[in-house]
Structures are given as C-alpha cells and as structure tokens.
Design an enzyme around this catalytic site. Structure first.
Site, PDB file in Angstrom:
ATOM      1  N   ASP A  60      11.966   1.425  -9.704  1.00  0.00           N
ATOM      2  CA  ASP A  60      11.636   0.125  -9.147  1.00  0.00           C
ATOM      3  C   ASP A  60      10.143   0.151  -8.830  1.00  0.00           C
ATOM      4  OD1 ASP A  60      11.817  -2.440  -8.153  1.00  0.00           O
ATOM      5  OD2 ASP A  60      13.485  -2.014  -6.809  1.00  0.00           O
TER       6      ASP A  60
ATOM      7  N   GLU B 223      15.065 -17.096   1.749  1.00  0.00           N
ATOM      8  CA  GLU B 223      15.890 -15.909   1.516  1.00  0.00           C
ATOM      9  C   GLU B 223      15.372 -15.273   0.234  1.00  0.00           C
ATOM     10  OE1 GLU B 223      19.999 -16.470   0.604  1.00  0.00           O
ATOM     11  OE2 GLU B 223      19.658 -18.115  -0.785  1.00  0.00           O
TER      12      GLU B 223
END
Length: 832
Positions: free
Chosen positions: A225, A570
C-alpha cells in the site's frame, strides 16, 4: 541490469532502461468502480453499491468494461518508448475485498460488504472482468487489497497493530482473499499499512509466504500500500526496524515485490535503500531478482513488450461511450435497495403536479461518485434525473441544509471586487506551475470569481485576491469546493486551512463574523493534481436555514429528501469537524443532525415524503423508519445515478438490491471500533435486533418459495449436496429476486448464527416459476474452530433458502423462503 537499475524497477515509478528496450512504467492505477484519476471515464456505482446488486455476472461485465477503458486510456497517452505515465498504465489496484466489519469505517464504501462469501464471489467476478479470459494476455492486472486484516480506524492505520483471533482470521478475514487467489487467479496482492500480530503487513512472512504463496499457490506479485513499506521503519509509524535499510530489506525478504511511495514520505520508492541493503548483506540480490522477475512477467503478460499490442481492437476512443453509460445505469438500477415502502407510496402514481426536491445530495456531484473515481462527462444528479423523468411536473429545488452544517452555495460574483474601492468587479487570479504556489505565475488575469474548471492533467496551484463585500451581518462559513487542498483568508483571519497533501479533501469549512456592507480583503488558494472537475468558492450565510425548503414542501404534492453522506465526510484520512465524525471515520451512525432536523420539519408539513439516502455505509435512520413512509438506499450510484433513482421512484423497474451490510439501530450496539474480534459484529455474530438486516430489500412485486428439496438427507464430510426450490413471481409485475442460501450449525462452538453460502439474482416475469438450485460442498458446510482449523463435523445443519434471512425485526416484512434439514456424517479437516 546493474543492481541500481534493478532497485529502481522495484518502485511504482519504474524508469526506462533504453539499452535493454525496457520502457518506463508507472504501476499506480485506481479502478475501484471505473478508471480513476485519468480524466473523463465511465463512473459506475461505488463498490458497496455494486455489492448491493448481488449480481456477480453483471459485476464481471462492469470489470470487463473498466478494463476496456483502461486499455483505451493507455493507448491514448502511451509514451513514445511504449511506456505509461501516472494513472495511465494497466496494473489496477482494485478490488478492495477487506471485510466491512464495522460501519464506522470511512473506507468501507470501497468494499463489497460484511460477508466473506459474498465478498469473495463478487471479488472473483470483478477480477475476472478486469483480467479477461485471453489464454495468453491479461487485459489488465487486478489487485486484491488490502492483505489481510484491515478495516480502520483511519486515524491510526499507520500505527495500528491488530490481533485477530485464529478463528476470526480463518473464518472472516482470509476467505475472500483465498477465493480471489485460488479461483480468480488474481495477479497482484496489496499488503496493508498496519501490523498483524506485531509484524507490519508488508513485512509479514506469515501472511505473504505461508498463506499466500505456500498454502494458496499465489504466483503473482505483492505491492505495498502506498507508504506501507516506509511504515515498517518510520518512527511515527510502526517503527518495527531501526533503519530504512533494515525495513526495506525485511519487506522484500518477507515477500513484498513492489514499493508504492506516498505523499507522507515524499513519494520515495526506496531504490537507494534497496541498494544499500544488498551491499550490507541484509538483502540477497537473488531476492531482488525474484521480485523483479515477477514484475516483468506481469508486464510481459500485459503485452507491453510485444511489437503489436494485444487487444488491438480497443482504440483511444473506447471510453465514456453510450454503451458504457448504459451499463453504468443498469448497474445503478440493480444496486438500489428499497428499505421501506409503507402504504405502497412507491412507485409514484402518475405525474405529480409539483415535486419538491430537497437536501444536500439532491444536486451533488460528490454524492454520485464516492471516492477513487473518474470524471463522468455528463453526471446525472438526482435532481437532473427527476427533471428528466417528470418533464410535465413543476420541480422545486432547495438545498435546505448541508451534509453536516448549513447549506453552502457559490459566493455570488456581485459580492466580489478586485480592489478596496470596488471599482472593478471580480478577483485577481494567479496560476502557478506545481502545487505550492512557487515561482513566478505562469498566468495572471482578472476573473469574475474564484472558480476554475480543471483542464489537462498537470499539477497547478492558484491564488485569487480581492475584496469581499458582506451582504448582511452575522456568521458566514467559507469553503473552497475543490478536489485537492485549499485555504481561505477573510480580512486578516485564516478562516479555513485544508491544504493537506492527500488526494481527496473533506468539506472542511471555517466561520467568521461579518458586518453588512463592510469590505474585507479576500484571499483564496488551492492546488490541483490530475484531471478532476471544477473548483469554486462557496459560503453559508446567516440566512442559510431550512425555511425555504419547508415552504417548497408545503407547495408540493410530493417531497423527495435526498440526504445521507458523501466521500468528503467519510473516507480515507480526512479532516471533518462535526459531531459524529473523526478522521474520515464516524463515531455515530445517525443521520447528521442538520439533515435530521430538516427532515422532521418536512414531515411536519403533512406532505408525503420519500427519503433517498446516498452514502457508502449504514445509517441508523430510526426516526425516519418510524415516520417516513418510503426510504430508498441509493449508495453512491455513479455518473448515471440520477436516472436510476428517478426510474425506481417512478416504477420503471422493480427494485431488487439487497443490503450487503447490516444497518444497526445505533453504534452503541457494536463493540469498540478498534477491536478486531468479530463477536457481536455483522449478521453472522450480532445477537441484537438490527434496523435493517443484511440481505434485506423490498420489491414492487412478490415472490413465493415452494417444494424445497435436498438431493440427499445426509452428506459425508467430503461430499456435496444440492438444495433446490421453486421460486414464483406471484405479484403483479416482472421483477428480479435475489435467492439467498444460509447455513446454520445449531450448538456448534465457533459457528456463526447463520452464514450465507450461495446466492443468485434471477429475473422472473409475472406468474413465472423457476427451479433454483445450489450445490453445497465441504467448505460451505465447514466451521472454523477456536484454534483456527476449518472442519466438517458430524451433526445437524439447518438450511434456509429465501429472499433474505429467515429472521427479521419486529415490524419488518418477513422474507419469503423455505427451510430444510441436513445431517453430516463423518468429519474432515480442510486446508487453510
């Protein structure tokens, strides 16, 4: 290659090696629900919305279409040496198959929901579409992420050390990854930011070697990542090793093959540390060679070294096509979930004379696209869709409220002037090369406002200066609606600073008291990376209340309140200053207070109200469930989403979406968010009463289940059994049904309350009956013990096949279905 050349190939920005005929290649591409960050592209519903379709074949078609658009984007901007730039390659960092274990996680919208089996089947489908079926070449490379135990909190993801129980690891967190490796043959895996059982994910040999390569036979490459390799050693992260050289060496020895940098570590991909690690004897050069071989094999299988590119029929124009738009709309329609429909308010009867469309998401681009998105060429908001579907109706649109604060509207040109005497309208604009307002401006001009329609894909920053004249006295809120960072000064006050370094800012705003008629110096700064959309200065004024919305509702025959959330509140590591939100995650599942207050005022008018929710995670809309007659869950429905919502409301199709997550009544029903134990979470282990259960969704027609049959009343531990049932559309119109098969092991330790093990979405004409059957194998009938071993044990198994779970809550329609009992004879231990 020299050692230095090899090291540079192990980062996401791999340079060309001309003497060897190796072109440069950028590995970083996002394709969660369409080609992201490469300009105009078809935007499909967000992943959680596509999961709500419960339609694996349709999702595979979407994946194939997304792969076509990636190929087209690659051809469109292919470099002279045959290589690719940022976001223009063919290695796609999707899908996200992490389990959405807790609805407070801001990135849960990227997943296929809370169930391991559903997630695995949908992941297999999307990967199949992305990678294609050509026997020699990959259409694109798909990436299952984030391996393996990762689902928030966002605020601590670079420092978190999670400790799943052996049971939960095997039962919940690993099955979808296993399925995408062993069945979909995914070519790439992305390792996580956090640590698992004390070891950073990108240095975790237990995960990357023992499970991934040895147990599951994974043959592809592992990419970190972005920034996760640096987490291994960074002092402000996991700090597992003392030095960068030690950390990078450990990552490659554990099974990592490719490093993605990030903005936190200045995009470094560590080539100097790789070289130093080899020279210090910490990293065998053979390990470097093995990683490089895997990466080059992927590029070969993409056809990037072939004189004639494979998939040559795909041209640079094969994206954002009418056919792709039609598929996006089809998927959006399939994803819609009708949560409530009291008194059959829906579908709308005839053409209402006047429709009031109200709410922060009614005309919102953000609410269409979610996160990790491309730029739809003709985005259709819900307001657009209603206007198109009801051309004879008078449509009254009032925003009424913002998502988490007052309604925000563009600052009018009339409030701005260049100089303090306001002799010249507008603002002075300066544009700079790069993202930091450095050097001399490359362009200066006087513009009507701080507005900028992004063009091209270069990095640019801008500054607007001038004077603001306050139209009234009171508190004003300011924000620069932008795809990247921004700052706003009014007078000598820095009202809001969301400069940041990430890809997706929040909707952070700031407030200041102003006096009517007074002139205030104004400065607005922003920067932009890549091709996105537009930027503009917005404000909330002292009069930004709901009175206009209530007045519109009183005039209307029907009220549509379109609210919920957006990926600006969000999402991934963001600033949100509002009750119920923290760092991109949520602390409350309630509808944000400003929306709730306005919804109650609209209901008090006595007019029929339909609530349309657009969000990427569950909302505890308890008051709405008790008072609002019809509620639709539309998710983030993509570029064609407005047409899909309007079509559902009008009855152009019968809704058949089903919830891929549990809607709880409150976050208080859940264990603490950072706790990765599954006890008390998801429909499989939650013992309370939900607001809306996993698998729930209503229809405009009815279905009946009859004549359930087992191929055998007993099955051996290594055998299989088929369960079938007649499904009849007994209602008044054609429609889809999602047939769901759940397995329960009464009284068995470690077994979930029930577990989805098979499903199929079927279309049935009015009055049609179809026999639907599923085969259950030993894995579907197995249970994971506390020791983490997966076993098939002798005893009774209860089966349920129906349009939802057999259990529901008080007041919710019971799903039609049929039950059966099966006995397992013998025992077996299954491979992990």
């Amino acid at each position: 290659m020299t050692l230095e050349e090899k090291a540079r190939q192990l980062g996401h920005t791999a340079p060309a090696i001309p003497r060897l005929g190796i072109p440069q290649y950028n590995w970083w591409n996002e394709g969660l629900h369409g080609v992201a960050r490469a300009g105009i592209a078809t935007v499909f519903p967000q992943a959680i919305g596509m999961a709500a379709s419960w339609d694996a074949p349709l999702l595979q078609r979407v994946g194939d279409t997304v792969a076509t658009e990636f190929r087209a984007k690659f051809v469109e901007r292919r470099l002279p040496d045959g290589g690719s730039e940022f976001y223009r390659g063919l290695t796609v960092w999707s899908p996200n198959i992490n389990i959405f274990r807790d609805p407070r996680w801001g990135r849960g919208q990227e997943t296929y929901g809370e169930d391991p089996y559903l997630t695995g089947r949908l992941g297999i489908a999307y990967i199949g579409g992305l990678q294609g079926s050509d026997p020699k070449f990959l259409k694109t490379v798909a990436t299952s992420k984030h391996f393996a135990v990762h689902s928030g909190p966002e605020s601590n993801r670079h420092r978190e050390d999670v400790h799943p129980t052996p049971h939960d690891l095997e039962d919940t967190y690993l099955p979808a990854f296993r399925a995408t490796v062993t069945e979909a043959k995914v070519e790439s895996i992305m390792c996580v930011y956090n640590a698992v059982d004390g070891v950073p994910g990108c240095a975790n040999s237990r995960l990357m070697e023992d499970y991934l390569r040895k147990s599951w036979g994974f043959k592809g490459y592992v990419v970190s990542d972005c920034g996760a390799a640096a987490n291994i050693y960074r002092p402000d992260s996991l700090h597992y090793t003392r030095t960068a050289v030690e950390g990078v060496a450990l990552g490659f020895r554990a099974g990592m093959d490719l490093i993605c940098g990030d903005y936190r570590n200045n995009m470094t991909t560590e080539p100097e540390n790789i070289v130093a690690a080899v020279k210090a004897g910490l990293l065998p050069e053979a390990v470097v060679d093995h990683a490089l071989r895997r990466l080059l094999e992927a590029r070969v299988r993409l056809g990037l070294f072939d004189p004639q590119l494979p998939f040559a029929h795909i041209t640079a124009k094969d994206y954002d096509t009418p056919e792709h738009h039609a598929l996006s709309r089809q998927m959006a329609e399939a994803s819609m979930v009708l949560l409530k429909n009291e008194g059959d308010l829906l579908p709308i009867k005839g053409d209402p004379r006047t429709i009031a469309v109200i709410g922060p998401n009614a005309d919102s681009f953000d609410a269409l696209v979610g996160n990790y998105y491309g730029t739809p060429s003709k985005p259709v908001t819900v307001l657009d869709g209603i206007r198109a579907r009801y051309p004879k109706s008078e449509i009254l649109y009032v925003q009424g409220t913002g998502l988490i604060g007052p309604a925000e509207l563009p600052v009018p040109d009339a409030a701005l002037c260049v100089d303090a005497d306001c002799a010249t309208p507008g603002l002075r604009a300066e544009f700079f090369k790069g993202t930091n307002l450095e050097g001399a401006p490359i362009e200066t001009s006087v513009q009507p406002n701080a507005r900028f329609e992004w063009r091209g894909d270069r990095e640019t920053s801008a500054r607007w200066t001038g004077t603001l004249v306050a139209p009234e006295s009171g508190e004003f809120g300011f924000r620069f609606a932008s795809e990247n960072g921004y700052r706003v000064w009014v007078g000598d006050k820095l009202v809001v600073d969301e400069w940041g370094v990430g890809d997706a800012p929040s909707i952070l705003s700031g407030t200041i008291m102003l006096e009517k008629g007074r002139k205030y110096p104004l400065r607005v700064e922003g920067f932009q990376r890549g091709q996105r959309s537009s930027q503009q200065l917005v404000w909330s004024t002292p009069g930004s209340g709901g009175d206009q919305a209530v007045a519109a509702a009183k005039r209307a025959d029907l009220v549509l309140f379109v609210g919920g959330l957006s990926a600006r509140i969000e999402g991934e590591e963001m600033k949100v200053k509002a009750p119920g939100f923290a760092g991109g995650d949520r602390t409350s599942l309630d509808l944000p207070a400003p929306q709730q207050q306005l919804l109650e005022r609209l209901d008090a008018t006595g007019k029929p109200v339909v609530l349309v929710l657009m969000n990427g995670s569950a909302l505890s809309v308890n008051w709405a469930d008790a008072h609002i007659p019809a509620i639709v869950e539309a998710w983030y429905p993509g570029g064609e989403g407005g047409h899909a919502v309007a079509g559902l409301l009008a009855g152009d199709f019968s809704p058949a979406g089903r919830l891929p997550v549990t809607f709880y009544k409150s976050a208080d029903q859940l264990p603490p968010f950072p706790d990765y134990r599954m006890a008390g979470r998801t429909y499989r282990y939650f013992t309370g009463e939900p607001l809306y259960p996993f698998g729930h969704g209503l229809s405009y027609t009815r279905f009946r289940y009859t004549a359930p049959k087992l191929s055998s009343a007993q099955v051996s531990a290594n055998g299989s059994v088929e369960m079938s049932v007649d499904v009849t559309n007994s209602g008044a119109r054609d429609g889809d049904e999602v047939v769901q098969l759940y397995v329960t092991h009464p009284g068995v330790d470690g077994a979930p309350i029930r577990a989805l093990q098979r499903f199929e979405r079927v279309h049935l004409k009015r009055g049609e009956t179809r026999r639907v059957g599923f085969t259950l194998d030993s894995r579907a009938l197995s249970v994971v013990g506390v020791d983490g071993a997966r076993r098939v044990s002798p005893g009774r198994v209860d089966l349920w096949i129906g349009g939802g779970q057999p259990a529901t809550r008080t007041g919710l329609p019971v799903a039609a279905g049929a039950a059966a009992r099966l006995d397992i004879v013998g025992s077996a231990i299954l491979p992990k």
